[in-house]
Design a protein around this motif. Structure first.
Motif, PDB file in Angstrom:
ATOM      1  N   THR A   1     -18.841   6.378  23.500  1.00 11.74           N
ATOM      2  CA  THR A   1     -17.626   5.968  24.200  1.00 11.74           C
ATOM      3  C   THR A   1     -17.097   7.134  25.045  1.00 11.74           C
ATOM      4  N   PHE A   2     -16.294   6.811  26.056  1.00 14.04           N
ATOM      5  CA  PHE A   2     -15.594   7.850  26.810  1.00 14.04           C
ATOM      6  C   PHE A   2     -14.201   8.084  26.227  1.00 14.04           C
ATOM      7  N   ASP A   3     -13.798   7.211  25.299  1.00 19.19           N
ATOM      8  CA  ASP A   3     -12.464   7.295  24.720  1.00 19.19           C
ATOM      9  C   ASP A   3     -12.576   7.766  23.268  1.00 19.19           C
ATOM     10  N   LYS A   4     -12.316   9.061  23.026  1.00 13.41           N
ATOM     11  CA  LYS A   4     -12.533   9.595  21.678  1.00 13.41           C
ATOM     12  C   LYS A   4     -11.605   8.955  20.648  1.00 13.41           C
ATOM     13  N   ASN A   5     -10.479   8.418  21.097  1.00 10.58           N
ATOM     14  CA  ASN A   5      -9.573   7.770  20.142  1.00 10.58           C
ATOM     15  C   ASN A   5     -10.141   6.456  19.610  1.00 10.58           C
ATOM     16  N   SER A   6     -11.074   5.875  20.357  1.00 12.30           N
ATOM     17  CA  SER A   6     -11.603   4.572  19.929  1.00 12.30           C
ATOM     18  C   SER A   6     -12.543   4.699  18.728  1.00 12.30           C
ATOM     19  N   VAL A   7     -12.943   5.931  18.380  1.00 11.15           N
ATOM     20  CA  VAL A   7     -13.812   6.079  17.204  1.00 11.15           C
ATOM     21  C   VAL A   7     -13.051   6.643  15.998  1.00 11.15           C
ATOM     22  N   ILE A   8     -11.729   6.595  16.070  1.00 15.48           N
ATOM     23  CA  ILE A   8     -10.929   6.954  14.899  1.00 15.48           C
ATOM     24  C   ILE A   8     -10.634   5.676  14.129  1.00 15.48           C
ATOM     25  N   LYS A   9     -11.112   5.634  12.889  1.00 20.83           N
ATOM     26  CA  LYS A   9     -10.948   4.425  12.076  1.00 20.83           C
ATOM     27  C   LYS A   9      -9.677   4.549  11.238  1.00 20.83           C
ATOM     28  N   ASN A  10      -8.638   3.916  11.735  1.00 20.34           N
ATOM     29  CA  ASN A  10      -7.375   3.902  11.006  1.00 20.34           C
ATOM     30  C   ASN A  10      -7.449   2.804   9.940  1.00 20.34           C
ATOM     31  N   PRO A  11      -7.087   3.124   8.697  1.00 24.37           N
ATOM     32  CA  PRO A  11      -7.245   2.109   7.645  1.00 24.37           C
ATOM     33  C   PRO A  11      -6.378   0.875   7.847  1.00 24.37           C
ATOM     34  N   PHE A  12      -5.440   0.945   8.768  1.00 24.63           N
ATOM     35  CA  PHE A  12      -4.552  -0.206   8.981  1.00 24.63           C
ATOM     36  C   PHE A  12      -4.637  -0.767  10.396  1.00 24.63           C
ATOM     37  N   SER A  13      -5.547  -0.261  11.202  1.00 23.97           N
ATOM     38  CA  SER A  13      -5.543  -0.671  12.615  1.00 23.97           C
ATOM     39  C   SER A  13      -5.778  -2.167  12.791  1.00 23.97           C
ATOM     40  N   ASP A  14      -6.674  -2.755  11.995  1.00 25.33           N
ATOM     41  CA  ASP A  14      -6.945  -4.190  12.159  1.00 25.33           C
ATOM     42  C   ASP A  14      -5.703  -5.012  11.854  1.00 25.33           C
ATOM     43  N   ASP A  15      -4.969  -4.605  10.803  1.00 24.16           N
ATOM     44  CA  ASP A  15      -3.763  -5.351  10.444  1.00 24.16           C
ATOM     45  C   ASP A  15      -2.704  -5.225  11.522  1.00 24.16           C
ATOM     46  N   GLU A  16      -2.616  -4.011  12.115  1.00 22.01           N
ATOM     47  CA  GLU A  16      -1.601  -3.819  13.143  1.00 22.01           C
ATOM     48  C   GLU A  16      -1.906  -4.675  14.359  1.00 22.01           C
TER      49      GLU A  16
ATOM     50  N   TYR B   1       0.863  -1.201   0.000  1.00 24.16           N
ATOM     51  CA  TYR B   1       0.000   0.000   0.000  1.00 24.16           C
ATOM     52  C   TYR B   1       0.891   1.240   0.000  1.00 24.16           C
ATOM     53  N   PRO B   2       1.398   1.626  -1.190  1.00 19.30           N
ATOM     54  CA  PRO B   2       2.390   2.714  -1.239  1.00 19.30           C
ATOM     55  C   PRO B   2       1.794   4.125  -1.192  1.00 19.30           C
ATOM     56  N   LYS B   3       0.467   4.255  -1.253  1.00 18.46           N
ATOM     57  CA  LYS B   3      -0.132   5.597  -1.322  1.00 18.46           C
ATOM     58  C   LYS B   3      -0.667   6.009   0.056  1.00 18.46           C
ATOM     59  N   LYS B   4      -1.589   6.962   0.043  1.00 17.94           N
ATOM     60  CA  LYS B   4      -2.225   7.397   1.298  1.00 17.94           C
ATOM     61  C   LYS B   4      -3.673   6.906   1.316  1.00 17.94           C
ATOM     62  N   TYR B   5      -4.182   6.647   2.515  1.00 23.81           N
ATOM     63  CA  TYR B   5      -5.506   6.034   2.666  1.00 23.81           C
ATOM     64  C   TYR B   5      -6.293   6.794   3.733  1.00 23.81           C
ATOM     65  N   PRO B   6      -7.622   6.780   3.622  1.00 22.26           N
ATOM     66  CA  PRO B   6      -8.422   7.638   4.517  1.00 22.26           C
ATOM     67  C   PRO B   6      -8.517   7.114   5.956  1.00 22.26           C
ATOM     68  N   LYS B   7      -8.143   7.983   6.871  1.00 21.98           N
ATOM     69  CA  LYS B   7      -8.369   7.720   8.300  1.00 21.98           C
ATOM     70  C   LYS B   7      -9.590   8.557   8.691  1.00 21.98           C
ATOM     71  N   ILE B   8     -10.588   7.937   9.273  1.00 18.34           N
ATOM     72  CA  ILE B   8     -11.864   8.628   9.530  1.00 18.34           C
ATOM     73  C   ILE B   8     -12.076   8.787  11.034  1.00 18.34           C
ATOM     74  N   ASP B   9     -12.257  10.028  11.443  1.00 18.81           N
ATOM     75  CA  ASP B   9     -12.528  10.310  12.856  1.00 18.81           C
ATOM     76  C   ASP B   9     -14.044  10.458  13.034  1.00 18.81           C
ATOM     77  N   LEU B  10     -14.662   9.409  13.533  1.00 17.15           N
ATOM     78  CA  LEU B  10     -16.119   9.426  13.682  1.00 17.15           C
ATOM     79  C   LEU B  10     -16.569  10.433  14.736  1.00 17.15           C
ATOM     80  N   GLY B  11     -15.651  10.861  15.591  1.00 15.27           N
ATOM     81  CA  GLY B  11     -15.976  11.881  16.578  1.00 15.27           C
ATOM     82  C   GLY B  11     -16.210  13.244  15.937  1.00 15.27           C
ATOM     83  N   LYS B  12     -15.669  13.455  14.738  1.00 16.40           N
ATOM     84  CA  LYS B  12     -15.877  14.719  14.027  1.00 16.40           C
ATOM     85  C   LYS B  12     -16.983  14.604  12.974  1.00 16.40           C
TER      86      LYS B  12
END
Ligand code: SF4
Ligand code: SF4
Length: 127
Positions: free
Chosen positions: A107-122, A70-81
Motif C-alpha cells: 500500500t502507499f498508505d501506511k495507516n491502512s496496515v494498522i490493525k485496530n482491534p475496534f476498527s471494524d466495529d467503528e 471491553y473494559p481492558k486494553k487490546y492489541p493494535k498491530i502495525d503490520l508496517g513494523k
C-alpha cells in the motif's frame, strides 16, 4: 559450445516467475501473513505486545461505546513494523492471534496496515 545449448533450451522453457498479481504461486502451509485476531477470546494479558521485538503491537483502550463490554486494553498491530516472526501467535495463551496466508498488503498508505482491534466495529457504527 555448452552455453549455446543452454541458451536455446532456456528460450523454450516456461518462466520460473508468475504474472503477479494476476497469478500467484501456491501459498505454503504455515505461511505467516496478516494476523487474524479474535477479540472476544483475548484476555488482555499483553504478552503479545511484550514479546514483539519490532514493537509492532500496542495495547489500546476500547473507544467510547465499547468500554462497557471491553473494559481492558487490546492489541493494535502495525503490520508496517511487523516482521511476521510469529512470536505473538506462539505466546498467546488463548490462541486468539493467528498469522494467516494473507500477504497482499502492499500500500502507499501506511495507516491502512494498522490493525485496530475496534476498527471494524467503528466502521459499522458510522454507517
Ligand atoms: S509477528 Fe512478530 S513482529 Fe509481527 S506483531 Fe507478532 S511478534 Fe511482532
Ligand atoms: S497474548 Fe493473546 S490474550 Fe494476551 S493480549 Fe495478546 S492477543 Fe490477547
Amino acid at each position: 559450445m555448452d552455453i549455446i545449448f543452454y541458451l536455446i533450451r532456456n528460450l523454450f522453457r516456461k518462466p520460473m516467475t508468475v504474472c503477479f498479481p494476476h497469478q500467484s504461486i501456491d501459498i505454503p502451509k504455515r505461511y505467516r501473513g496478516e494476523h487474524f485476531y479474535d477479540r472476544d477470546a483475548c484476555i488482555s494479558c499483553g504478552l503479545c505486545a511484550q514479546i514483539c521485538l519490532d514493537k509492532a503491537i500496542e495495547m489500546v483502550e476500547a473507544p467510547e461505546g465499547f468500554k462497557e463490554k471491553y473494559p481492558k486494553k487490546y492489541p493494535k498491530i502495525d503490520l508496517g513494523k511487523c516482521c511476521f516472526c510469529g512470536f505473538c501467535e506462539d505466546i498467546c495463551p488463548k490462541g486468539c492471534l493467528k498469522l494467516t496466508d494473507h500477504f497482499y498488503l502492499s500500500t502507499f498508505d501506511k495507516n491502512s496496515v494498522i490493525k485496530n482491534p475496534f476498527s471494524d466495529d467503528e466502521k459499522v457504527k458510522v454507517q
